[in-house]
Write a protein that holds these residues in place. Sequence first.
Motif, PDB file in Angstrom:
ATOM      1  N   MET A 132       0.748  -1.173   0.031  1.00  0.00           N
ATOM      2  CA  MET A 132       0.007   0.163   0.124  1.00  0.00           C
ATOM      3  C   MET A 132       0.996   1.146  -0.126  1.00  0.00           C
ATOM      4  N   SER A 133       1.849   1.470   0.729  1.00  0.00           N
ATOM      5  CA  SER A 133       2.846   2.411   0.678  1.00  0.00           C
ATOM      6  C   SER A 133       3.464   2.655  -0.517  1.00  0.00           C
ATOM      7  N   MET A 134       4.003   1.549  -1.065  1.00  0.00           N
ATOM      8  CA  MET A 134       4.800   1.686  -2.387  1.00  0.00           C
ATOM      9  C   MET A 134       3.509   2.212  -3.529  1.00  0.00           C
ATOM     10  N   GLY A 135       2.343   1.658  -3.566  1.00  0.00           N
ATOM     11  CA  GLY A 135       1.451   2.186  -4.296  1.00  0.00           C
ATOM     12  C   GLY A 135       1.092   3.556  -4.226  1.00  0.00           C
ATOM     13  N   SER A 136       0.952   4.146  -3.023  1.00  0.00           N
ATOM     14  CA  SER A 136       0.554   5.371  -2.821  1.00  0.00           C
ATOM     15  C   SER A 136       1.641   6.541  -3.132  1.00  0.00           C
ATOM     16  N   TRP A 137       2.974   5.991  -3.131  1.00  0.00           N
ATOM     17  CA  TRP A 137       4.077   6.835  -3.522  1.00  0.00           C
ATOM     18  C   TRP A 137       4.142   6.818  -5.128  1.00  0.00           C
ATOM     19  N   TYR A 138       3.964   5.721  -5.401  1.00  0.00           N
ATOM     20  CA  TYR A 138       3.725   5.708  -7.163  1.00  0.00           C
ATOM     21  C   TYR A 138       2.702   6.704  -7.710  1.00  0.00           C
ATOM     22  N   ILE A 139       1.617   6.401  -7.310  1.00  0.00           N
ATOM     23  CA  ILE A 139       0.473   7.391  -7.666  1.00  0.00           C
ATOM     24  C   ILE A 139       0.793   8.773  -7.284  1.00  0.00           C
ATOM     25  N   LEU A 140       1.392   9.153  -6.119  1.00  0.00           N
ATOM     26  CA  LEU A 140       1.414  10.382  -5.901  1.00  0.00           C
ATOM     27  C   LEU A 140       2.561  11.181  -6.878  1.00  0.00           C
ATOM     28  N   ILE A 141       3.524  10.409  -7.114  1.00  0.00           N
ATOM     29  CA  ILE A 141       4.658  10.868  -7.849  1.00  0.00           C
ATOM     30  C   ILE A 141       4.227  11.250  -9.332  1.00  0.00           C
ATOM     31  N   THR A 142       3.596  10.131  -9.953  1.00  0.00           N
ATOM     32  CA  THR A 142       3.005   9.987 -11.187  1.00  0.00           C
ATOM     33  C   THR A 142       2.132  11.089 -11.634  1.00  0.00           C
ATOM     34  N   LYS A 143       1.224  11.230 -10.742  1.00  0.00           N
ATOM     35  CA  LYS A 143       0.253  12.208 -10.899  1.00  0.00           C
ATOM     36  C   LYS A 143       0.443  13.590 -10.752  1.00  0.00           C
TER      37      LYS A 143
END
Length: 274
Positions: free
Chosen positions: A82-93
């Motif tokens: 969940m943490s890795m997915g959150s940071w991925y979405i945050l950076i890409t968006k």
Amino acid sequence: MISRISGFLAAVAMAATLALSSQASFAQAADAASAAPTTEAAAPAPAAAAAPKSEENPYGLGHMLSHGDAVSKGVLFLLAIMSMGSWYILITKLWDTQKLSNEAKEVRATFFKKASLADGVKGLKDTGAFRFIASSAIEASEHHEGALTENIDHSSWVTMNVERAVGEVNSRVGSGLGFLATVGSTSPFIGLFGTVWGILQALTAIGVAGQASIDKVAGPVGEALIMTAIGLGVAVPAVLGYNWLVNRNKAVMAEVRAFAADLHGVLMGNRAKR
């Protein structure tokens, strides 16, 4: 006055006598200690020669990983995903909204200064959101035919297609926000579940062993509380990122809708001239 001076001199003389006597006694003690045989110094020191052993921390995350059961490891793995997915979405968006904002500034400065709409569309990026909206609007304006669409006036038909294109761009920009909201709302409870499970296992083991001393309780309980801290560490960036992205998306989509409205006005004006 003379008595005060004589008293002061007597006190100085007494202090000097005491200092000299203490220094002499200290020197005698030092001579006696050096003259005594040092039998213990010749003895080997096996304890000093032995290398110190590194003790494992019973309160850390490493101990929990090595001694935890499948449930605690599964909870930790889920929080990590969940943490890795959150940071991925945050950076890409953040990157996507920044590109869209830069494109909006460029379009606002150059698009409506072109000689024709065709020239303006050619100046837009092929995969950009503004190119998609402009192409959809122009296609709807040029192809208003059919038995069913004849009942819809041209302006409403173009407006419907432009709004549909803007809605699709909004869906693309807002994709991933649901995951951030889910992580922000559920990860603290997942961490709390890991804590409750760890404390239950620790208390069960203590009850079976029959040892309730503080060193037997503090280690497992503190180890289980790490799960709550990890859950909060996953939730806070997700919530902050969600709110930040929502505000950025509102600002970017306001520029996209303004471009769509201006484009609709240009298309209606061109049709009125015909």
